[in-house]
Design an enzyme around this catalytic site. Structure first.
Site, PDB file in Angstrom:
ATOM      1  N   CYS A  91       2.235 -10.603   1.785  1.00  0.00           N
ATOM      2  CA  CYS A  91       1.930  -9.828   3.000  1.00  0.00           C
ATOM      3  C   CYS A  91       3.013  -8.778   3.263  1.00  0.00           C
ATOM      4  O   CYS A  91       4.165  -9.125   3.526  1.00  0.00           O
ATOM      5  CB  CYS A  91       1.810 -10.797   4.173  1.00  0.00           C
ATOM      6  SG  CYS A  91       1.746 -10.019   5.786  1.00  0.00           S
ATOM      7  N   CYS A  94       4.498  -8.862   6.853  1.00  0.00           N
ATOM      8  CA  CYS A  94       5.354 -10.046   7.008  1.00  0.00           C
ATOM      9  C   CYS A  94       6.773  -9.757   6.519  1.00  0.00           C
ATOM     10  O   CYS A  94       7.750 -10.212   7.110  1.00  0.00           O
ATOM     11  CB  CYS A  94       4.792 -11.228   6.221  1.00  0.00           C
ATOM     12  SG  CYS A  94       3.175 -11.769   6.747  1.00  0.00           S
TER      13      CYS A  94
END
Length: 168
Positions: A91, A94
Site C-alpha cells: 500500500c 500506508c
C-alpha cells in the site's frame, strides 16, 4: 532449508520491530581515549574515536502485532491509549502515513503507544475491526474504540487525532 527459512523469518520480524522503535543513544564511557598517547610518534595513526551505544532497552512507543493473543495483551489490555495502524506492505499511502503517524506518537513522549497490524498477515483482526481499506487507523483506550479514520492525513490532523485520544 526449513531452518534457513525459519531463521530468515525471525530475523525479518525482529528487524521490523527495531525499525519501528525509537533508539536512544547515550555515551557508554565517560573517559575517552586521548588522540595521542604518550610515546606515540607523530606518524602513528591515532586511535579511532569511541562510538557510543545505549545498552538500555528503549521504551517501545511503536510495535508490530505478532498474533491475536499479542493484540489482546498489548492493545486491548493496555493501560495506555493505543493507536492501531492497519496497513499493508504493498500500500503506497500506508508507506506515507506510517512515518507521519510514528512522528505524531513520538511527540507524546510515552503517553500513547502505536500498534502496527499487517492486514495480509492478520486478516482475522482486520475483519474483526471492519477494515475494508488501508490505511485504517483506530484509536483505542481501555479496549474501546474512541475514533478512527481511513486514508492519509497530514501531520496537523494526526497531531489533533492523537491529542484527542489522550485528552488534550
Amino acid at each position: 532449508m526449513a531452518y534457513r527459512q525459519f531463521a530468515r523469518r525471525v530475523w525479518v520480524l525482529s528487524v521490523k520491530d527495531l525499525r519501528c522503535s525509537p533508539i536512544s543513544i547515550s555515551p557508554l564511557a565517560s573517559a575517552r581515549v586521548p588522540s595521542r598517547a604518550p610515546g606515540w610518534s607523530q606518524w602513528s595513526p591515532s586511535p579511532a574515536p569511541s562510538r557510543s551505544l545505549s545498552l538500555a532497552i528503549p521504551r517501545h512507543a511503536c510495535f508490530n502485532v505478532q498474533d491475536a493473543e499479542d493484540f489482546t495483551e498489548r492493545v486491548i489490555n493496555s493501560s495506555l491509549p493505543v493507536v492501531v495502524d492497519f496497513h499493508a506492505h504493498w500500500c503506497g499511502p500506508c508507506k506515507i502515513l506510517g512515518p507521519r503517524l510514528e512522528k505524531a506518537i513520538a511527540k507524546q513522549q510515552g503517553r500513547v503507544t502505536m500498534a502496527k497490524v499487517d492486514i495480509d498477515e492478520h486478516t482475522d483482526l482486520a475483519i474483526e475491526y471492519g477494515v475494508s481499506a488501508v490505511p485504517t487507523v483506530i484509536a483505542m483506550r481501555d479496549g474501546n474504540i474512541i475514533d478512527q479514520f481511513v486514508g492519509i492525513k497530514d501531520e496537523d490532523q494526526l497531531d489533533s487525532f492523537v491529542g484527542k485520544l489522550i485528552g488534550q
